[in-house]
Design an enzyme around this catalytic site. Structure first.
Site, PDB file in Angstrom:
ATOM      1  N   LYS A  48      -1.300  -2.729 -13.585  1.00  0.00           N
ATOM      2  CA  LYS A  48      -1.853  -3.295 -12.353  1.00  0.00           C
ATOM      3  C   LYS A  48      -0.970  -4.470 -11.925  1.00  0.00           C
ATOM      4  CE  LYS A  48      -6.215  -5.131 -10.675  1.00  0.00           C
ATOM      5  NZ  LYS A  48      -5.764  -4.787  -9.326  1.00  0.00           N
ATOM      6  N   ASN A  72      -9.082   1.361  -0.624  1.00  0.00           N
ATOM      7  CA  ASN A  72      -9.383   0.224  -1.492  1.00  0.00           C
ATOM      8  C   ASN A  72      -8.860  -1.055  -0.871  1.00  0.00           C
ATOM      9  OD1 ASN A  72      -7.168  -1.250  -3.276  1.00  0.00           O
ATOM     10  ND2 ASN A  72      -6.421   0.835  -2.909  1.00  0.00           N
ATOM     11  N   LEU A  76      -5.417  -7.161  -4.860  1.00  0.00           N
ATOM     12  CA  LEU A  76      -4.510  -7.465  -5.971  1.00  0.00           C
ATOM     13  C   LEU A  76      -5.099  -8.465  -6.957  1.00  0.00           C
ATOM     14  CD1 LEU A  76      -1.199  -7.429  -3.916  1.00  0.00           C
ATOM     15  CD2 LEU A  76      -1.998  -5.696  -5.508  1.00  0.00           C
ATOM     16  N   ASN A 102       4.088  -4.009 -12.793  1.00  0.00           N
ATOM     17  CA  ASN A 102       4.096  -4.109 -11.330  1.00  0.00           C
ATOM     18  C   ASN A 102       3.901  -5.580 -10.981  1.00  0.00           C
ATOM     19  OD1 ASN A 102       2.348  -4.134  -8.656  1.00  0.00           O
ATOM     20  ND2 ASN A 102       3.388  -2.172  -8.654  1.00  0.00           N
ATOM     21  N   ASN A 130       6.033  -4.721  -6.095  1.00  0.00           N
ATOM     22  CA  ASN A 130       5.152  -4.341  -4.986  1.00  0.00           C
ATOM     23  C   ASN A 130       5.502  -5.206  -3.786  1.00  0.00           C
ATOM     24  OD1 ASN A 130       3.167  -3.825  -3.178  1.00  0.00           O
ATOM     25  ND2 ASN A 130       1.448  -4.292  -4.550  1.00  0.00           N
ATOM     26  N   CYS A 133       2.939  -6.958  -0.484  1.00  0.00           N
ATOM     27  CA  CYS A 133       2.162  -8.211  -0.449  1.00  0.00           C
ATOM     28  C   CYS A 133       2.492  -9.019   0.805  1.00  0.00           C
ATOM     29  CB  CYS A 133       2.518  -9.082  -1.648  1.00  0.00           C
ATOM     30  SG  CYS A 133       2.326  -8.249  -3.203  1.00  0.00           S
TER      31      CYS A 133
HETATM   32  C1  LIG Z   1      -7.715   0.995  -6.598  1.00  0.00           C
HETATM   33  C2  LIG Z   1      -6.231   0.951  -6.375  1.00  0.00           C
HETATM   34  C3  LIG Z   1      -5.507  -0.178  -6.762  1.00  0.00           C
HETATM   35  C4  LIG Z   1      -4.120  -0.233  -6.558  1.00  0.00           C
HETATM   36  N1  LIG Z   1      -3.422  -1.337  -6.965  1.00  0.00           N
HETATM   37  C5  LIG Z   1      -2.063  -1.373  -6.818  1.00  0.00           C
HETATM   38  C6  LIG Z   1      -1.307  -2.490  -7.299  1.00  0.00           C
HETATM   39  O1  LIG Z   1      -1.841  -3.431  -7.923  1.00  0.00           O
HETATM   40  N2  LIG Z   1       0.035  -2.501  -7.070  1.00  0.00           N
HETATM   41  C7  LIG Z   1       0.663  -1.456  -6.422  1.00  0.00           C
HETATM   42  O2  LIG Z   1       1.892  -1.508  -6.245  1.00  0.00           O
HETATM   43  N3  LIG Z   1      -0.024  -0.374  -6.000  1.00  0.00           N
HETATM   44  C8  LIG Z   1      -1.362  -0.313  -6.179  1.00  0.00           C
HETATM   45  N4  LIG Z   1      -2.057   0.789  -5.754  1.00  0.00           N
HETATM   46  C9  LIG Z   1      -1.340   1.909  -5.109  1.00  0.00           C
HETATM   47  C10 LIG Z   1      -1.091   3.062  -6.085  1.00  0.00           C
HETATM   48  O3  LIG Z   1      -0.298   2.650  -7.184  1.00  0.00           O
HETATM   49  C11 LIG Z   1      -0.422   4.250  -5.378  1.00  0.00           C
HETATM   50  O4  LIG Z   1       0.809   3.833  -4.835  1.00  0.00           O
HETATM   51  C12 LIG Z   1      -1.271   4.811  -4.251  1.00  0.00           C
HETATM   52  O5  LIG Z   1      -2.636   4.840  -4.620  1.00  0.00           O
HETATM   53  C13 LIG Z   1      -0.849   6.213  -3.827  1.00  0.00           C
HETATM   54  O6  LIG Z   1      -0.934   7.115  -4.908  1.00  0.00           O
HETATM   55  P1  LIG Z   1      -2.218   8.075  -5.144  1.00  0.00           P
HETATM   56  O7  LIG Z   1      -2.479   8.763  -3.846  1.00  0.00           O
HETATM   57  O8  LIG Z   1      -1.795   8.982  -6.257  1.00  0.00           O
HETATM   58  O9  LIG Z   1      -3.343   7.170  -5.532  1.00  0.00           O
HETATM   59  C14 LIG Z   1      -3.447   0.861  -5.948  1.00  0.00           C
HETATM   60  C15 LIG Z   1      -4.183   1.992  -5.568  1.00  0.00           C
HETATM   61  C16 LIG Z   1      -5.554   2.058  -5.783  1.00  0.00           C
HETATM   62  C17 LIG Z   1      -6.295   3.298  -5.369  1.00  0.00           C
END
Ligand SMILES: Cc1cc2nc3c(=O)[nH]c(=O)nc-3n(C[C@H](O)[C@H](O)[C@H](O)COP(=O)(O)O)c2cc1C
Length: 309
Positions: A48, A72, A76, A102, A130, A133
């Site tokens: 995360k 969502n 962060l 990350n 990431n 932000c």
């Molecule tokens: C609940 C949730 C929290 C996420 N937190 C982060 C994060 O902290 N940092 C990040 O770079 N991406 C975060 N993402 C994005 C995911 O890593 C991913 O790029 C995105 O969900 C698309 O992939 P998916 O369709 O397989 O979920 C988050 C996604 C979700 C659903």
């Protein structure tokens, strides 16, 4: 060639048993999943997002289901870098799986400090940056929506660490290739894409927004065609490996991303729906290779054919 080695890859100098990676924010730090998923079997874990100081995140409601995915607005939330180093990384290091952290920040200096601090540890295989932000010194616009800001943040992280760096691109841009070029010019060792798309959800009965933050990040099967298109565009344009993410639920989805040019893939929302999704995808990739007579997973990267006119 044995089944195990037919999936083994190295990306940005990080050795993985297979190209299936847990996506940031959807797998925590592995602990919650460890009784459900054999962490030693997956390619890598991306933790995360972690910042210099703890972040409280957004108020609830922070999650809304959609027809083909979820929104969502976690904001962060995380416990900060020292907690990661003192509690989460030591726990994760009992497993034989590379840990990619990350990293997030409100300013370029914050990103650089997190990267520099992580370089002092020996349990981190790489950093995923990431860049979605908000840049608080630049009108709170996400770093990753402008090539110049992308270059600056990636370049600062590059100078702060010897670890492999993997900027993670935001799809909320008009020209994803320009952003990818900026990231590579700044020293990226690989590129991840995509992060979530901005969306919202309204409850017609109460006539209110479902998320307290009004907007959130859309993920899951709904975004797969966009992610696939962007991976294809970026993989053709840059000379570093691309890691595809966005709506991958099955081995067939993973194969499509690799055919489009991804050298590895991440699984996000699918982990919430089927905790064992990554294991099934790994098994499905092995089955795909033998069904189609390929010896190694790298043989399918980028081989999608254009339709004949
Ligand atoms: C609940 C949730 C929290 C996420 N937190 C982060 C994060 O902290 N940092 C990040 O770079 N991406 C975060 N993402 C994005 C995911 O890593 C991913 O790029 C995105 O969900 C698309 O992939 P998916 O369709 O397989 O979920 C988050 C996604 C979700 C659903």
């Amino acid at each position: 060639m044995s089944t195990a080695s037919s999936l083994a890859i190295t990306i940005a100098g990080i050795h993985m048993k297979n190209p299936v990676i847990a996506a940031s924010g959807t797998f925590g730090f592995g602990k919650e999943y460890s009784s459900l998923v054999d962490l030693n079997k997956i390619g890598a874990i991306i933790t995360k997002g972690t910042s210099l100081e703890p972040w409280v995140g957004n108020p609830p409601e922070r999650i809304a289901e959609t027809a083909a995915g979820m929104l969502n607005s976690i904001g962060l939330q995380n416990d900060g870098i020292e907690n990661l180093i003192n509690e989460k990384l030591p726990w994760l290091s009992q497993f034989d799986v590379p840990v990619i952290v990350n990293i997030v920040g409100h300013t370029i200096e914050e990103y650089a400090k997190v990267a520099q601090r992580l370089s002092e540890t020996d349990s981190v295989a790489g950093l995923e940056i990431n860049i979605s932000c908000p840049n608080v010194k630049h009108g709170c616009i996400a770093f990753g929506v402008e090539p110049r800001m992308t270059f600056e943040v990636v370049n600062a992280v590059r100078k702060a660490t010897h670890l492999p760096i993997i900027p993670k691109l935001s799809p909320n841009v008009a020209d994803i290739v320009a952003i990818a070029h900026a990231a590579v010019d700044a020293g990226a060792d690989a590129i991840s894409l995509i992060n979530t798309l901005i969306g919202t959800s309204i409850n017609a009965e109460t006539r209110t927004f479902r998320l307290a933050n009004i907007t959130g990040g859309l993920s899951g099967p709904a975004i797969k065609p966009i992610a696939l298109r962007m991976v294809w565009e970026v993989a053709k344009a840059v000379d570093v490996p691309v890691i595809g993410v966005g709506g991958i639920m099955t081995a067939e989805d993973a194969v499509e991303f690799m055919l489009a040019g991804a050298s590895a893939i991440q699984v996000g929302t699918a982990n919430f729906v089927y905790p064992n999704a990554m294991i099934e995808i790994i098994e499905g990739l092995e089955a795909y290779l033998s069904r189609h007579g390929f010896g190694h997973i790298s043989e399918i990267v980028g081989i999608v054919q254009s339709p004949q006119c």
